[in-house]
Design a protein around this motif. Structure first.
Motif, PDB file in Angstrom:
ATOM      1  N   THR A   1       0.694  -1.158  -0.144  1.00 32.13           N
ATOM      2  CA  THR A   1      -0.097  -0.163   0.180  1.00 32.13           C
ATOM      3  C   THR A   1       0.755   1.866   0.211  1.00 32.13           C
ATOM      4  O   THR A   1       0.450   2.305  -0.096  1.00 32.13           O
ATOM      5  N   ALA A   2       1.857   0.994   0.994  1.00 31.31           N
ATOM      6  CA  ALA A   2       2.644   2.374   0.678  1.00 31.31           C
ATOM      7  C   ALA A   2       3.503   2.521  -0.276  1.00 31.31           C
ATOM      8  O   ALA A   2       4.241   3.949  -0.582  1.00 31.31           O
ATOM      9  N   LEU A   3       3.423   1.736  -1.723  1.00 30.19           N
ATOM     10  CA  LEU A   3       4.286   1.936  -2.896  1.00 30.19           C
ATOM     11  C   LEU A   3       3.536   2.898  -3.408  1.00 30.19           C
ATOM     12  O   LEU A   3       4.180   3.108  -4.659  1.00 30.19           O
ATOM     13  N   ALA A   4       2.014   2.788  -3.838  1.00 29.94           N
ATOM     14  CA  ALA A   4       1.353   3.681  -4.813  1.00 29.94           C
ATOM     15  C   ALA A   4       0.884   4.435  -4.169  1.00 29.94           C
ATOM     16  O   ALA A   4       0.594   4.583  -2.546  1.00 29.94           O
ATOM     17  N   ASP A   5       0.022   5.699  -4.677  1.00 31.11           N
ATOM     18  CA  ASP A   5      -0.890   7.091  -4.685  1.00 31.11           C
ATOM     19  C   ASP A   5      -2.437   6.440  -4.431  1.00 31.11           C
ATOM     20  O   ASP A   5      -2.947   6.416  -3.177  1.00 31.11           O
ATOM     21  N   LYS A   6      -2.486   5.361  -5.375  1.00 28.80           N
ATOM     22  CA  LYS A   6      -3.846   5.148  -5.332  1.00 28.80           C
ATOM     23  C   LYS A   6      -3.795   3.191  -5.535  1.00 28.80           C
ATOM     24  O   LYS A   6      -3.399   3.254  -5.670  1.00 28.80           O
ATOM     25  N   ILE A   7      -5.579   2.950  -5.234  1.00 30.64           N
ATOM     26  CA  ILE A   7      -4.954   1.227  -5.553  1.00 30.64           C
ATOM     27  C   ILE A   7      -6.377   1.310  -6.190  1.00 30.64           C
ATOM     28  O   ILE A   7      -7.565   1.493  -5.973  1.00 30.64           O
ATOM     29  N   ILE A   8      -5.798   0.599  -7.648  1.00 30.76           N
ATOM     30  CA  ILE A   8      -7.621  -0.208  -8.027  1.00 30.76           C
ATOM     31  C   ILE A   8      -7.328  -1.617  -7.545  1.00 30.76           C
ATOM     32  O   ILE A   8      -6.586  -2.565  -7.468  1.00 30.76           O
ATOM     33  N   TYR A   9      -8.542  -2.457  -7.079  1.00 32.80           N
ATOM     34  CA  TYR A   9      -8.087  -3.485  -5.728  1.00 32.80           C
ATOM     35  C   TYR A   9      -9.239  -4.797  -6.750  1.00 32.80           C
ATOM     36  O   TYR A   9     -10.451  -4.328  -6.979  1.00 32.80           O
ATOM     37  N   THR A  10      -9.174  -5.650  -7.237  1.00 35.96           N
ATOM     38  CA  THR A  10     -10.018  -6.478  -8.055  1.00 35.96           C
ATOM     39  C   THR A  10     -10.193  -7.219  -7.472  1.00 35.96           C
ATOM     40  O   THR A  10     -10.375  -8.722  -8.040  1.00 35.96           O
ATOM     41  N   GLY A  11      -9.400  -7.751  -5.760  1.00 42.27           N
ATOM     42  CA  GLY A  11      -9.906  -9.186  -5.393  1.00 42.27           C
ATOM     43  C   GLY A  11     -10.893  -9.488  -4.738  1.00 42.27           C
ATOM     44  O   GLY A  11     -12.063  -8.241  -4.809  1.00 42.27           O
ATOM     45  N   PRO A  12     -11.312 -10.547  -3.412  1.00 44.25           N
ATOM     46  CA  PRO A  12     -12.993 -10.258  -2.972  1.00 44.25           C
ATOM     47  C   PRO A  12     -12.865  -9.264  -1.843  1.00 44.25           C
ATOM     48  O   PRO A  12     -11.814  -9.166  -0.988  1.00 44.25           O
ATOM     49  N   ILE A  13     -14.277  -8.480  -2.198  1.00 44.65           N
ATOM     50  CA  ILE A  13     -14.264  -7.529  -1.738  1.00 44.65           C
ATOM     51  C   ILE A  13     -14.655  -7.594  -0.188  1.00 44.65           C
ATOM     52  O   ILE A  13     -14.082  -6.572   0.590  1.00 44.65           O
ATOM     53  N   ASP A  14     -14.914  -8.458  -0.153  1.00 46.44           N
ATOM     54  CA  ASP A  14     -14.959  -9.170   1.773  1.00 46.44           C
ATOM     55  C   ASP A  14     -13.981  -9.424   2.677  1.00 46.44           C
ATOM     56  O   ASP A  14     -12.949  -9.342   3.663  1.00 46.44           O
ATOM     57  N   GLN A  15     -13.004  -9.781   2.165  1.00 50.62           N
ATOM     58  CA  GLN A  15     -10.998  -9.841   1.836  1.00 50.62           C
ATOM     59  C   GLN A  15     -10.771  -8.897   2.238  1.00 50.62           C
ATOM     60  O   GLN A  15      -9.437  -8.732   3.507  1.00 50.62           O
TER      61      GLN A  15
ATOM     62  N   TYR B   1     -13.370  -9.741   6.346  1.00 50.94           N
ATOM     63  CA  TYR B   1     -14.421 -10.812   6.631  1.00 50.94           C
ATOM     64  C   TYR B   1     -14.695 -10.056   7.591  1.00 50.94           C
ATOM     65  O   TYR B   1     -16.096 -10.740   8.413  1.00 50.94           O
ATOM     66  N   ARG B   2     -15.065  -8.487   8.162  1.00 50.05           N
ATOM     67  CA  ARG B   2     -15.927  -8.051   8.906  1.00 50.05           C
ATOM     68  C   ARG B   2     -17.118  -8.532   8.957  1.00 50.05           C
ATOM     69  O   ARG B   2     -17.403  -8.357  10.974  1.00 50.05           O
ATOM     70  N   PHE B   3     -17.956  -8.101   8.525  1.00 53.72           N
ATOM     71  CA  PHE B   3     -19.699  -8.329   8.097  1.00 53.72           C
ATOM     72  C   PHE B   3     -20.005  -9.960   7.590  1.00 53.72           C
ATOM     73  O   PHE B   3     -20.638 -10.437   7.912  1.00 53.72           O
ATOM     74  N   GLY B   4     -19.250 -10.864   7.629  1.00 55.74           N
ATOM     75  CA  GLY B   4     -18.909 -11.954   6.715  1.00 55.74           C
ATOM     76  C   GLY B   4     -17.702 -12.721   5.866  1.00 55.74           C
ATOM     77  O   GLY B   4     -18.320 -11.178   5.413  1.00 55.74           O
ATOM     78  N   VAL B   5     -19.055 -13.680   5.733  1.00 58.32           N
ATOM     79  CA  VAL B   5     -18.427 -14.588   4.337  1.00 58.32           C
ATOM     80  C   VAL B   5     -18.890 -14.553   2.971  1.00 58.32           C
ATOM     81  O   VAL B   5     -20.206 -14.857   2.775  1.00 58.32           O
ATOM     82  N   LEU B   6     -18.525 -13.465   2.737  1.00 61.53           N
ATOM     83  CA  LEU B   6     -19.099 -14.637   0.718  1.00 61.53           C
ATOM     84  C   LEU B   6     -19.131 -15.925   0.416  1.00 61.53           C
ATOM     85  O   LEU B   6     -18.040 -15.570  -0.298  1.00 61.53           O
ATOM     86  N   GLU B   7     -20.845 -15.855  -0.277  1.00 60.82           N
ATOM     87  CA  GLU B   7     -20.497 -17.801  -0.308  1.00 60.82           C
ATOM     88  C   GLU B   7     -19.823 -17.743  -2.159  1.00 60.82           C
ATOM     89  O   GLU B   7     -20.490 -16.540  -3.572  1.00 60.82           O
ATOM     90  N   TYR B   8     -19.557 -18.181  -2.474  1.00 60.86           N
ATOM     91  CA  TYR B   8     -19.269 -18.485  -4.219  1.00 60.86           C
ATOM     92  C   TYR B   8     -19.485 -20.851  -3.959  1.00 60.86           C
ATOM     93  O   TYR B   8     -19.282 -20.840  -3.418  1.00 60.86           O
ATOM     94  N   ARG B   9     -19.509 -20.800  -5.575  1.00 59.61           N
ATOM     95  CA  ARG B   9     -18.939 -22.147  -6.049  1.00 59.61           C
ATOM     96  C   ARG B   9     -17.720 -21.760  -6.779  1.00 59.61           C
ATOM     97  O   ARG B   9     -17.427 -21.197  -7.131  1.00 59.61           O
TER      98      ARG B   9
END
Ligand code: FAD
Length: 373
Positions: free
Chosen positions: A225-239, A243-251
Motif C-alpha cells: 500500500t505504501a508503494l503507490a498513491d492509489k489502489i485498484i483492487y480486483t480481489g474479493p471485497i470481503d477479504q 471479512y468483518r461482516f461475514g464471508v460472501l459465498e461462492y461455488r
C-alpha cells in the motif's frame, strides 16, 4: 522495481490489465500484482499440444458493442468461433441453447414452431404452475417438464450443489429459448476467441506496467500500500475488509485436463453433461475453438465444487443473504478515497468479459479526468 507508483493494481486479470494499459497510456506508473503464477486471471490460456488451452473454463468473447470489440481487437486477432454447445443426457445428444433443433429431436412429432409451443404449453399446464417460486417451476414454465428433467435438472443441481426447488428462479430467467433452428448461443453480433490465446492479449495490455506474480496483497498489505498513491483492487471485497461482516459465498470448480492421442474426442468445443450421475458438468475440447487439425487433442472436464476459503471462488451465490452482505461491504468501499474496486470479485457479480472491459474503461476515464490522480 521503482520506489513509488501512481497505482498499485491488485489482480492481473482482465479488469486490472485494462486499467494498467489505459493508465500507462497516459503516463501513469502502475505496479500490477497477482497471487497466481501467471497473468490473465480466469482468462489465462496456456499452450498445450499446440493448442491455446483455456485453463479456467471455456471463454468465448461476445458483445454487441462495436467500440468494445474494436478495442479488444487492437490487442490481438479474433477468429469467428460461434458457441453452439451440445447437451449430453446419457446416450442422447441435443443442441443448445433450446431451439427447434432441440425440440424436433426430443419430440419426433414436433415439426414446426407452433408444434413445439403447443407441446411445451401442454407440459406447463399439466404441471399447474402459476407464479414460479423456484428454479424448477421457472424452468418448467419456460420449457416444459421433459426438457427440465433431461437437460436442466441434473446439470443445475450439480452446478449449484442444491436441489432446483431451493434455487432462485432468477438464475435461469434469461435462459435462451428459441423457436428457430439457431444453435448460436449468444445473440451478440461480435463473437470469437483470440487466435493467439487470451494470455497474449493480457501480456500486451500489461507491457508498460511493472508486474509481480505470486504476490498476495494480504501477505504484505502495508508495504504494498505504501508503494503507490492509489489502489485498484480486483480481489474479493470481503477479504479486503478482513471479512468483518461475514464471508460472501461462492461455488468453486475443479478442472481436469488431459491430452489425448486422437484427432477429435467429441467433435465440439463444449459438451454439457446434464445427467445427475455424471460428476462433471462440461467437457471442453479446446482445438474446436480454433478449428485446428493436429493429431492430438486436449480436453478439460469441469467439476463443480463446494467453495471454502482457500479454494478459487468462481460463481458468486447471489441470493438475498449474500447480496445484502455484499451491499454492506459496498457501502464501506464507497467511502474509500484512494482505493477503487472493480471486476468480478470486488463487485461480487458474474461479469462477462465485455462488461469487465467497459467498466475498467469507465473507471480509468473517471480517474484520468480527476486532475489529482
Ligand atoms: C467457468 C467460467 C467461464 C466463463 N466464460 C466466459 C465466457 O465464455 N465469456 C465471457 O465473456 N466471460 C466468461 N466468464 C467470465 C470471465 O472469466 C470474467 O469476465 C473475467 O475473468 C473477469 O476478470 P476480472 O479481472 O474481474 O477477474 P479475474 O480474472 O478473476 O482476475 C482477478 C485476479 O485477481 C487476483 N487476486 C485476487 N486476490 C488477490 C490478492 N489477494 N493478491 C493478489 N492478486 C489477487 C486473482 O488471482 C486473479 O488473477 C467465465 C467465467 C467462468 C468462471
Amino acid at each position: 522495481m521503482a520506489n513509488h507508483y501512481d497505482y498499485l493494481i491488485v489482480g492481473a486479470g482482465l479488469f486490472g490489465a485494462v486499467c494498467a494499459y489505459e493508465l500507462g497510456k497516459k503516463g501513469k506508473t502502475c505496479l500490477v500484482i497477482d497471487k497466481r503464477s501467471h497473468v490473465g486471471g480466469n482468462l489465462y490460456t496456456e499452450l498445450l499440444a499446440v493448442t491455446h488451452v483455456h485453463r479456467y473454463g471455456a471463454h468465448v468473447f461476445h458483445t454487441d458493442n462495436k467500440k468494445i470489440w474494436d478495442y479488444l481487437n487492437k490487442f490481438g486477432e479474433f477468429n469467428n468461433f460461434i458457441n453452439a454447445p451440445i447437451a449430453r443426457y446419457h446416450d442422447e445428444l441435443y443442441n443448445l441453447p433450446f431451439n427447434m433443433n432441440t425440440f424436433t429431436k426430443l419430440w419426433p412429432d414436433v415439426l414446426t414452431p407452433a408444434d413445439a409451443q403447443r407441446r411445451i404449453a401442454a407440459e406447463r399446464e399439466a404441471a399447474k404452475i402459476d407464479q414460479p417460486q423456484n428454479l424448477q417451476e421457472q424452468a418448467i414454465s419456460m420449457v416444459g417438464t421433459t426438457i427440465f428433467e433431461k437437460l436442466i435438472k441434473g446439470y443445475t443441481e450439480k452446478q449449484w450443489g442444491r436441489p432446483c426447488t431451493e434455487l432462485s428462479p432468477a438464475i435461469i430467467a434469461r435462459l435462451p429459448v428459441r423457436y428457430t433452428f439457431n444453435n448460436n448461443y449468444y445473440h451478440d453480433r461480435y463473437q470469437g476467441v483470440p487466435v493467439a490465446g487470451y494470455t497474449d492479449i493480457i501480456e500486451k495490455m500489461l507491457a508498460q506496467a511493472t508486474v509481480r506474480l505470486q504476490c498476495d496483497f494480504f501477505q504484505q498489505r502495508e508495504r504494498l500500500t505504501a508503494l503507490a498513491d492509489k489502489i485498484i483492487y480486483t480481489g474479493p471485497i470481503d477479504q479486503f475488509y478482513n471479512y468483518r461482516f461475514g464471508v460472501l459465498e461462492y461455488r468453486s470448480l475443479r478442472f481436469e485436463t488431459e491430452i489425448l492421442n486422437q484427432q477429435s474426442f467429441q467433435g465440439n468445443a463444449v459438451v454439457n453433461y446434464t445427467a445427475a450421475d455424471v460428476p462433471y458438468t462440461r467437457i471442453i475440447e479446446h482445438k474446436h475453438f480454433y478449428g485446428t487439425q493436429q493429431p492430438q487433442t486436449v480436453i478439460t472436464r469441469e467439476y463443480p465444487l463446494a467453495w471454502q476459503k482457500g479454494r478459487e471462488p468462481y460463481y458468486p451465490i447471489n441470493d438475498a443473504t449474500n447480496n445484502a452482505l455484499y451491499e454492506r461491504y459496498r457501502q464501506l468501499a464507497d467511502q474509500e478515497t484512494t482505493v477503487y474496486f472493480g471486476g468480478r470479485l470486488a463487485q461480487y457479480q458474474y461479469l462477462d468479459m465485455a462488461t469487465v472491459i467497459e467498466e475498467a474503461l469507465n473507471l480509468t476515464a473517471t480517474l484520468l479526468k480527476n486532475k489529482k490522480t
